[in-house]
Motif scaffolding. Structure first.
Motif, PDB file in Angstrom:
ATOM      1  N   MET A  36       8.198  -2.122  -6.770  1.00 27.64           N
ATOM      2  CA  MET A  36       7.160  -2.186  -7.786  1.00 27.64           C
ATOM      3  C   MET A  36       7.674  -1.715  -9.140  1.00 27.64           C
ATOM      4  SD  MET A  36       3.298  -0.684  -7.715  1.00 27.64           S
ATOM      5  CE  MET A  36       2.981  -1.433  -6.147  1.00 27.64           C
ATOM      6  N   GLU A  37       8.496  -0.680  -9.140  1.00 33.53           N
ATOM      7  CA  GLU A  37       8.988  -0.130 -10.404  1.00 33.53           C
ATOM      8  C   GLU A  37       9.929  -1.082 -11.139  1.00 33.53           C
ATOM      9  OE1 GLU A  37      10.428   3.721  -9.228  1.00 33.53           O
ATOM     10  OE2 GLU A  37       8.434   4.612  -9.498  1.00 33.53           O
ATOM     11  N   GLN A  38      10.432  -2.099 -10.459  1.00 29.39           N
ATOM     12  CA  GLN A  38      11.266  -3.109 -11.108  1.00 29.39           C
ATOM     13  C   GLN A  38      10.434  -4.125 -11.877  1.00 29.39           C
ATOM     14  OE1 GLN A  38      14.234  -5.023  -8.621  1.00 29.39           O
ATOM     15  NE2 GLN A  38      14.042  -3.355  -7.160  1.00 29.39           N
ATOM     16  N   LEU A  39       9.163  -4.247 -11.506  1.00 30.95           N
ATOM     17  CA  LEU A  39       8.299  -5.279 -12.085  1.00 30.95           C
ATOM     18  C   LEU A  39       7.733  -4.840 -13.425  1.00 30.95           C
ATOM     19  CD1 LEU A  39       6.366  -6.226  -8.829  1.00 30.95           C
ATOM     20  CD2 LEU A  39       8.224  -7.502  -9.909  1.00 30.95           C
ATOM     21  N   PRO A  40       7.423  -5.797 -14.286  1.00 27.72           N
ATOM     22  CA  PRO A  40       6.794  -5.470 -15.571  1.00 27.72           C
ATOM     23  C   PRO A  40       5.440  -4.789 -15.349  1.00 27.72           C
ATOM     24  CG  PRO A  40       7.474  -7.781 -15.516  1.00 27.72           C
ATOM     25  CD  PRO A  40       7.650  -7.232 -14.140  1.00 27.72           C
ATOM     26  N   LYS A  41       5.062  -3.938 -16.291  1.00 23.11           N
ATOM     27  CA  LYS A  41       3.799  -3.184 -16.196  1.00 23.11           C
ATOM     28  C   LYS A  41       2.596  -4.106 -16.053  1.00 23.11           C
ATOM     29  CE  LYS A  41       5.318   1.020 -16.503  1.00 23.11           C
ATOM     30  NZ  LYS A  41       5.480   1.747 -15.271  1.00 23.11           N
ATOM     31  N   ASP A  42       2.572  -5.245 -16.779  1.00 20.78           N
ATOM     32  CA  ASP A  42       1.416  -6.131 -16.681  1.00 20.78           C
ATOM     33  C   ASP A  42       1.289  -6.722 -15.275  1.00 20.78           C
ATOM     34  OD1 ASP A  42       3.713  -7.716 -17.301  1.00 20.78           O
ATOM     35  OD2 ASP A  42       2.404  -9.383 -17.863  1.00 20.78           O
ATOM     36  N   ALA A  43       2.399  -6.990 -14.606  1.00 23.96           N
ATOM     37  CA  ALA A  43       2.351  -7.486 -13.227  1.00 23.96           C
ATOM     38  C   ALA A  43       1.854  -6.393 -12.294  1.00 23.96           C
ATOM     39  CB  ALA A  43       3.725  -7.976 -12.782  1.00 23.96           C
ATOM     40  N   GLN A  44       2.289  -5.171 -12.518  1.00 22.44           N
ATOM     41  CA  GLN A  44       1.847  -4.052 -11.693  1.00 22.44           C
ATOM     42  C   GLN A  44       0.344  -3.823 -11.837  1.00 22.44           C
ATOM     43  OE1 GLN A  44       4.203  -0.407 -11.913  1.00 22.44           O
ATOM     44  NE2 GLN A  44       5.940  -1.597 -12.685  1.00 22.44           N
ATOM     45  N   GLN A  45      -0.162  -3.981 -13.054  1.00 22.29           N
ATOM     46  CA  GLN A  45      -1.580  -3.728 -13.299  1.00 22.29           C
ATOM     47  C   GLN A  45      -2.490  -4.757 -12.636  1.00 22.29           C
ATOM     48  OE1 GLN A  45      -1.621  -3.496 -17.576  1.00 22.29           O
ATOM     49  NE2 GLN A  45      -1.046  -1.336 -17.570  1.00 22.29           N
ATOM     50  N   LYS A  46      -2.015  -5.967 -12.427  1.00 19.13           N
ATOM     51  CA  LYS A  46      -2.817  -7.007 -11.781  1.00 19.13           C
ATOM     52  C   LYS A  46      -2.840  -6.869 -10.261  1.00 19.13           C
ATOM     53  CE  LYS A  46      -2.024 -10.598 -15.252  1.00 19.13           C
ATOM     54  NZ  LYS A  46      -1.396 -11.910 -15.485  1.00 19.13           N
ATOM     55  N   MET A  47      -1.858  -6.148  -9.712  1.00 18.47           N
ATOM     56  CA  MET A  47      -1.742  -6.051  -8.260  1.00 18.47           C
ATOM     57  C   MET A  47      -2.943  -5.320  -7.668  1.00 18.47           C
ATOM     58  SD  MET A  47       2.312  -5.201  -8.138  1.00 18.47           S
ATOM     59  CE  MET A  47       2.419  -4.997  -6.391  1.00 18.47           C
ATOM     60  N   ALA A  48      -3.352  -5.794  -6.503  1.00 19.11           N
ATOM     61  CA  ALA A  48      -4.485  -5.185  -5.812  1.00 19.11           C
ATOM     62  C   ALA A  48      -4.160  -5.117  -4.325  1.00 19.11           C
ATOM     63  CB  ALA A  48      -5.748  -6.010  -6.041  1.00 19.11           C
ATOM     64  N   ALA A  49      -4.819  -4.176  -3.644  1.00 14.87           N
ATOM     65  CA  ALA A  49      -4.605  -3.998  -2.209  1.00 14.87           C
ATOM     66  C   ALA A  49      -5.913  -3.536  -1.577  1.00 14.87           C
ATOM     67  CB  ALA A  49      -3.497  -2.977  -1.959  1.00 14.87           C
ATOM     68  N   PRO A  50      -6.091  -3.820  -0.301  1.00 12.21           N
ATOM     69  CA  PRO A  50      -7.325  -3.394   0.373  1.00 12.21           C
ATOM     70  C   PRO A  50      -7.269  -1.919   0.777  1.00 12.21           C
ATOM     71  CG  PRO A  50      -5.945  -4.632   1.887  1.00 12.21           C
ATOM     72  CD  PRO A  50      -5.260  -4.664   0.556  1.00 12.21           C
ATOM     73  N   GLU A  51      -8.428  -1.295   0.791  1.00  7.15           N
ATOM     74  CA  GLU A  51      -8.564   0.078   1.288  1.00  7.15           C
ATOM     75  C   GLU A  51      -8.675   0.082   2.806  1.00  7.15           C
ATOM     76  OE1 GLU A  51      -8.514   3.008  -0.252  1.00  7.15           O
ATOM     77  OE2 GLU A  51      -8.587   2.406  -2.355  1.00  7.15           O
ATOM     78  N   LYS A  52      -9.294  -0.970   3.354  1.00  8.32           N
ATOM     79  CA  LYS A  52      -9.521  -1.061   4.804  1.00  8.32           C
ATOM     80  C   LYS A  52      -8.663  -2.178   5.383  1.00  8.32           C
ATOM     81  CE  LYS A  52     -14.227   0.574   4.369  1.00  8.32           C
ATOM     82  NZ  LYS A  52     -15.632   0.251   4.435  1.00  8.32           N
ATOM     83  N   LEU A  53      -7.970  -1.854   6.468  1.00  2.74           N
ATOM     84  CA  LEU A  53      -7.106  -2.824   7.135  1.00  2.74           C
ATOM     85  C   LEU A  53      -7.608  -3.073   8.547  1.00  2.74           C
ATOM     86  CD1 LEU A  53      -3.713  -1.262   6.013  1.00  2.74           C
ATOM     87  CD2 LEU A  53      -4.895  -3.201   4.989  1.00  2.74           C
ATOM     88  N   PRO A  54      -7.351  -4.270   9.092  1.00  4.67           N
ATOM     89  CA  PRO A  54      -7.815  -4.581  10.446  1.00  4.67           C
ATOM     90  C   PRO A  54      -6.972  -3.915  11.543  1.00  4.67           C
ATOM     91  CG  PRO A  54      -6.771  -6.490   9.455  1.00  4.67           C
ATOM     92  CD  PRO A  54      -6.813  -5.434   8.412  1.00  4.67           C
ATOM     93  N   PHE A  55      -5.868  -3.287  11.165  1.00  6.06           N
ATOM     94  CA  PHE A  55      -5.004  -2.601  12.127  1.00  6.06           C
ATOM     95  C   PHE A  55      -4.237  -1.505  11.383  1.00  6.06           C
ATOM     96  CE2 PHE A  55      -2.707  -6.280  10.494  1.00  6.06           C
ATOM     97  CZ  PHE A  55      -1.512  -5.726  10.056  1.00  6.06           C
ATOM     98  N   GLN A  56      -3.643  -0.604  12.143  1.00  2.67           N
ATOM     99  CA  GLN A  56      -2.829   0.461  11.553  1.00  2.67           C
ATOM    100  C   GLN A  56      -1.419  -0.080  11.332  1.00  2.67           C
ATOM    101  OE1 GLN A  56      -3.820   3.562  10.600  1.00  2.67           O
ATOM    102  NE2 GLN A  56      -1.781   3.767   9.735  1.00  2.67           N
TER     103      GLN A  56
END
Length: 164
Positions: A36-56
């Motif tokens: 992630m730290e290699q990517l431009p800041k604007d790309a990092q800011q658009k990234m999203a991830a879920p809080e809840k996952l269907p498995f561990q």
């Protein structure tokens, strides 16, 4: 003194719990942080991830596609978090970074809605693969869940828990 230490511990724990899903991935998976730290800041800011996952998950990887290929300083086309476990279950969460992301919507597509009213296109719903995509604040996202033990509802729970 004990009160001050207790109060300090409370604030530290509260600050950690308020971190977004992407920040938690960076903290818990050094390989994700490194990519992630290699990517431009604007790309990092658009990234999203879920809080809840269907498995561990046992592991999480971050990959990206760029033009020119492999150049994190180039035009980032998409980023993808891949969650996996030792049982063969996989969840892929893709953020399409390029504003020219284009989806082929020819023909009739089955749709549903997220809790916030966002329309979701169901791309695949078989016994082994469930896949959806949607747009939020002019950014396109895709999510694919692989594993025969899951239902579309499991994928939608993750989509509903996205931390944008």
């Amino acid at each position: 003194m004990k009160k001050i230490l207790s109060l300090l511990l409370f604030f530290i724990l509260a600050a950690c719990s308020d971190q977004g899903a992407v920040e938690k991935l960076k903290m818990n998976y050094p390989n994700v942080k490194k990519e992630m730290e290699q990517l431009p800041k604007d790309a990092q800011q658009k990234m999203a991830a879920p809080e809840k996952l269907p498995f561990q998950p046992k592991d999480v990887q971050l990959t990206y596609a760029a033009e020119p290929a492999g150049d994190p300083e180039g035009d980032i086309l998409h980023t993808e978090f891949t969650y996996g476990n030792e049982k063969g279950s996989v969840l892929r969460v893709t953020t399409f970074q390029n504003e020219n992301a284009n989806f082929n919507d020819e023909g009739e597509k089955k749709t549903t809605k997220l809790k916030d009213g966002t329309e979701v296109v169901i791309e695949a719903e078989s016994s082994d693969v469930k896949s959806i995509r949607w747009s939020k604040d002019d950014v396109f996202y895709g999510m694919m869940l692989m594993g025969s033990e899951f239902k579309m509802e499991d994928l939608l729970k993750s989509a509903n828990s996205m931390d944008y």
